[in-house]
Design a protein around this motif. Structure first.
Motif, mmCIF file in Angstrom:
data_model
loop_
_atom_site.group_PDB
_atom_site.id
_atom_site.type_symbol
_atom_site.label_atom_id
_atom_site.label_comp_id
_atom_site.label_asym_id
_atom_site.label_seq_id
_atom_site.Cartn_x
_atom_site.Cartn_y
_atom_site.Cartn_z
ATOM 1 N N ARG A 246 0.740 -1.179 -0.001
ATOM 2 C CA ARG A 246 -0.014 -0.022 -0.002
ATOM 3 C C ARG A 246 0.796 1.211 0.107
ATOM 4 N NH1 ARG A 246 -1.729 3.614 3.542
ATOM 5 N NH2 ARG A 246 -0.606 2.490 5.136
ATOM 6 N N VAL A 247 1.940 1.287 0.915
ATOM 7 C CA VAL A 247 2.737 2.411 0.811
ATOM 8 C C VAL A 247 3.842 2.714 -0.149
ATOM 9 C CG1 VAL A 247 1.988 2.492 3.264
ATOM 10 C CG2 VAL A 247 4.463 1.506 2.449
ATOM 11 N N THR A 248 3.985 1.353 -0.829
ATOM 12 C CA THR A 248 5.034 1.457 -2.248
ATOM 13 C C THR A 248 4.397 2.084 -3.365
ATOM 14 O OG1 THR A 248 5.992 -0.725 -1.125
ATOM 15 C CG2 THR A 248 6.750 -0.052 -2.998
ATOM 16 N N ARG A 249 5.286 2.862 -3.912
ATOM 17 C CA ARG A 249 4.916 3.584 -5.185
ATOM 18 C C ARG A 249 4.778 2.447 -6.523
ATOM 19 N NH1 ARG A 249 8.719 8.002 -3.493
ATOM 20 N NH2 ARG A 249 7.224 9.718 -2.174
ATOM 21 N N SER A 250 3.970 2.677 -7.375
ATOM 22 C CA SER A 250 3.917 2.020 -8.459
ATOM 23 C C SER A 250 5.404 2.064 -9.276
ATOM 24 C CB SER A 250 2.873 2.406 -9.613
ATOM 25 O OG SER A 250 1.546 2.397 -9.051
ATOM 26 N N GLY A 251 5.963 0.621 -9.484
ATOM 27 C CA GLY A 251 7.275 0.640 -10.001
ATOM 28 C C GLY A 251 8.149 0.751 -8.819
ATOM 29 N N GLY A 252 7.986 0.902 -7.679
ATOM 30 C CA GLY A 252 8.962 0.865 -6.334
ATOM 31 C C GLY A 252 9.033 -0.548 -6.084
ATOM 32 N N ARG A 253 10.164 -0.743 -5.098
ATOM 33 C CA ARG A 253 10.655 -2.268 -4.501
ATOM 34 C C ARG A 253 10.355 -2.554 -3.326
ATOM 35 N NH1 ARG A 253 16.510 -2.134 -6.770
ATOM 36 N NH2 ARG A 253 16.537 0.308 -5.639
ATOM 37 N N ILE A 254 10.159 -3.761 -3.351
ATOM 38 C CA ILE A 254 10.306 -4.465 -1.746
ATOM 39 C C ILE A 254 11.447 -5.365 -1.612
ATOM 40 C CG2 ILE A 254 8.817 -6.104 -2.183
ATOM 41 C CD1 ILE A 254 7.690 -5.902 0.517
ATOM 42 N N ALA A 255 11.858 -5.264 -0.516
ATOM 43 C CA ALA A 255 13.098 -6.337 -0.339
ATOM 44 C C ALA A 255 12.904 -7.085 1.031
ATOM 45 C CB ALA A 255 14.489 -5.558 -0.095
ATOM 46 N N VAL A 256 12.771 -8.316 1.129
ATOM 47 C CA VAL A 256 12.286 -9.054 2.393
ATOM 48 C C VAL A 256 13.689 -9.853 2.587
ATOM 49 C CG1 VAL A 256 10.986 -10.638 3.537
ATOM 50 C CG2 VAL A 256 9.941 -9.164 1.770
ATOM 51 N N VAL A 257 14.414 -9.473 3.655
ATOM 52 C CA VAL A 257 15.480 -10.376 4.350
ATOM 53 C C VAL A 257 15.020 -11.255 5.421
ATOM 54 C CG1 VAL A 257 17.797 -10.376 4.918
ATOM 55 C CG2 VAL A 257 17.081 -8.481 3.662
ATOM 56 N N ASP A 258 14.949 -12.312 5.240
ATOM 57 C CA ASP A 258 14.380 -13.357 6.400
ATOM 58 C C ASP A 258 15.203 -14.702 6.188
ATOM 59 O OD1 ASP A 258 12.736 -14.305 8.504
ATOM 60 O OD2 ASP A 258 11.811 -12.368 8.170
ATOM 61 N N LEU A 259 14.550 -15.581 6.952
ATOM 62 C CA LEU A 259 15.251 -17.013 6.996
ATOM 63 C C LEU A 259 14.355 -17.905 6.186
ATOM 64 C CD1 LEU A 259 15.458 -17.229 11.130
ATOM 65 C CD2 LEU A 259 17.201 -16.714 9.633
ATOM 66 N N ALA A 260 15.259 -18.594 5.520
ATOM 67 C CA ALA A 260 14.477 -20.008 4.553
ATOM 68 C C ALA A 260 14.078 -20.722 5.435
ATOM 69 C CB ALA A 260 15.607 -20.394 3.844
ATOM 70 N N ARG A 261 13.041 -21.357 5.157
ATOM 71 C CA ARG A 261 12.195 -22.611 5.827
ATOM 72 C C ARG A 261 13.228 -23.433 6.472
ATOM 73 N NH1 ARG A 261 7.400 -23.045 8.559
ATOM 74 N NH2 ARG A 261 7.051 -25.094 8.852
ATOM 75 N N HIS A 262 13.039 -23.481 7.970
ATOM 76 C CA HIS A 262 13.733 -24.293 8.774
ATOM 77 C C HIS A 262 12.964 -24.976 9.846
ATOM 78 C CE1 HIS A 262 13.497 -21.545 12.297
ATOM 79 N NE2 HIS A 262 13.328 -20.505 11.381
ATOM 80 N N GLU A 263 13.639 -25.919 10.741
ATOM 81 C CA GLU A 263 12.914 -26.660 11.683
ATOM 82 C C GLU A 263 13.325 -26.322 12.969
ATOM 83 O OE1 GLU A 263 10.116 -28.204 10.835
ATOM 84 O OE2 GLU A 263 10.363 -27.992 8.770
ATOM 85 N N LEU A 264 14.220 -25.038 13.268
ATOM 86 C CA LEU A 264 14.520 -24.795 14.505
ATOM 87 C C LEU A 264 13.355 -24.362 15.364
ATOM 88 C CD1 LEU A 264 17.378 -25.125 15.800
ATOM 89 C CD2 LEU A 264 17.660 -22.756 15.353
ATOM 90 N N ASP A 265 12.532 -25.206 15.989
ATOM 91 C CA ASP A 265 11.286 -24.930 16.695
ATOM 92 C C ASP A 265 11.525 -23.801 18.019
ATOM 93 O OD1 ASP A 265 8.264 -25.345 16.614
ATOM 94 O OD2 ASP A 265 8.900 -25.886 18.522
ATOM 95 N N GLU A 266 12.955 -24.070 18.584
ATOM 96 C CA GLU A 266 12.976 -23.290 19.730
ATOM 97 C C GLU A 266 13.200 -21.600 19.530
ATOM 98 O OE1 GLU A 266 17.866 -22.653 20.561
ATOM 99 O OE2 GLU A 266 17.401 -24.746 19.846
ATOM 100 N N LEU A 267 13.089 -21.310 18.142
ATOM 101 C CA LEU A 267 12.972 -20.098 18.130
ATOM 102 C C LEU A 267 11.583 -19.178 18.348
ATOM 103 C CD1 LEU A 267 15.163 -19.450 14.770
ATOM 104 C CD2 LEU A 267 15.657 -19.051 17.169
ATOM 105 N N ARG A 268 10.683 -20.188 18.382
ATOM 106 C CA ARG A 268 9.320 -19.682 18.617
ATOM 107 C C ARG A 268 9.052 -19.469 20.145
ATOM 108 N NH1 ARG A 268 5.473 -21.074 14.750
ATOM 109 N NH2 ARG A 268 5.961 -22.867 13.378
ATOM 110 N N THR A 269 9.799 -20.376 21.000
ATOM 111 C CA THR A 269 9.702 -19.865 22.318
ATOM 112 C C THR A 269 10.674 -19.041 22.868
ATOM 113 O OG1 THR A 269 11.069 -22.035 22.924
ATOM 114 C CG2 THR A 269 8.541 -22.169 22.996
ATOM 115 N N ARG A 270 12.010 -19.073 22.462
ATOM 116 C CA ARG A 270 13.069 -18.404 22.951
ATOM 117 C C ARG A 270 13.051 -17.019 22.278
ATOM 118 N NH1 ARG A 270 18.698 -20.776 22.506
ATOM 119 N NH2 ARG A 270 19.278 -18.934 23.746
#
Length: 326
Positions: A246-270
């Motif tokens: 919504r807040v990005t202009r037409s032709g503007g860009r987004i970059a999402v830097v995040d973790l690839a899919r994993h199974e380290l479930d402790e990150l949910r609780t910790r």
């Protein structure tokens, strides 16, 4: 006529020497009324009166952050450049003014130091958490270099850094952007970011409090939107990306830097992760549904987990989504 209407109240507001000092201070960094009072050696009520005059004249603007209010030079400031030249000339030619300006700078340095010490105390309280997260997210330098490369094919322009945290990525991208809004939900993190970013000119970077599911900005406000290691906290990533779109202009860009899919479930609780990373297909679908045209992802392997950079271009729509900002 319009210029005259702007300049006349500005000159009247600047007829007081204390207000001149306030203008020079807020041109260097965002400050609270209490911090300005500390530099000027005046009471907060008196400083508030000075500030009110400057705000009414269009020279200073207020920005609310939680229960705090910070002050900065208005953008645009009707006589900002002329005022800076006047200050420089006065400091060269007037010994008393030069001495007072130096004293103000020294007090301002004390405030900078106090902010940095507060940030250090915050990190000391959360040292174990930050050390663990840095290890999990992989080599920071490699991720940062990959992010800059991913954004290098077009100007970054007006950037929104959603979930700025410590302000590190805003600091990294400041030389490449025309202006940055660094947003975070946590006031504690904004205090840390302010300490880190206070050496950058206040007209280049501004800090804002807000949630990524309800961004406090009008539609099509930014050329580039960044979510760096923040989307895994979203219980509804689709909503967060639609708000980013919504807040990005037409032709503007987004970059999402995040973790690839994993199974380290402790990150949910910790560490309160709501999502255990993202698969490429999932992220591509989320971006497309939000109104972006995804590019090929970039992979940055880490010791335990892999970091991904998903970038995309905002697709032009005949009827952009609008939402009233409270």
């Amino acid at each position: 006529m319009l210029i005259s209407m702007q300049i006349e109240p500005a000159l009247r507001a600047l007829s007081d020497s204390s207000r001149l000092r306030v203008m020079r201070l807020v041109a260097q960094m965002e400050l609270s009324v209490g911090e300005i009072a500390q530099v000027l050696g005046q009471s907060q009520p008196r400083v508030s009166q000075h500030v009110a005059r400057l705000v009414d004249a269009g020279l200073v603007e207020r920005r609310k952050e939680g229960n705090s209010v910070f002050l900065r030079e208005a953008s645009p400031c009707p006589i900002g450049d002329a005022l800076n030249r006047l200050f420089a000339t006065a400091e060269r030619e007037d010994a008393d003014f030069s001495e007072q300006s130096e004293a103000d700078r020294n007090r301002l340095a004390t405030i900078r130091d106090a902010r940095e010490k507060e940030a250090d105390r915050y990190f000391a309280r959360h040292a174990d958490e930050w050390d663990t997260l840095r290890e999990i997210h992989g080599p920071e330098k490699a991720s940062e270099e990959a992010l800059i490369a991913a954004l290098a094919d077009a100007p970054i322009g007006h950037l929104l850094d959603i979930g700025t945290g410590t302000g590190r990525i805003t600091e990294l991208l400041a030389p490449h952007a025309s202006h940055i809004v660094a947003l975070d939900k946590s006031l504690d993190m904004l205090r840390v970011a302010r300490a880190r970013l206070q050496a950058i000119a206040p007209d280049k970077v501004e800090l804002a409090q807000g949630d990524f599911t309800n961004l406090p900005f009008p539609a099509a406000s930014f050329d580039t939107v960044l979510l760096h290691q923040v989307l895994h906290f979203a219980h509804d990533p689709a909503l967060a990306l639609k708000e980013a779109a919504r807040v990005t202009r037409s032709g503007g860009r987004i970059a999402v830097v995040d973790l690839a899919r994993h199974e380290l479930d402790e990150l949910r609780t910790r560490h309160a992760h709501a999502r255990l990373g993202f698969a490429d297909a999932t992220m591509a679908k989320l971006l497309a549904e939000a109104g972006f045209d995804p590019a090929d992802p970039v992979e940055v392997p880490g010791r335990e987990l892999t970091v991904k950079i998903w970038s995309a271009t905002r697709i032009a729509h005949p009827a952009p989504q609008e939402r009233e900002i409270a």
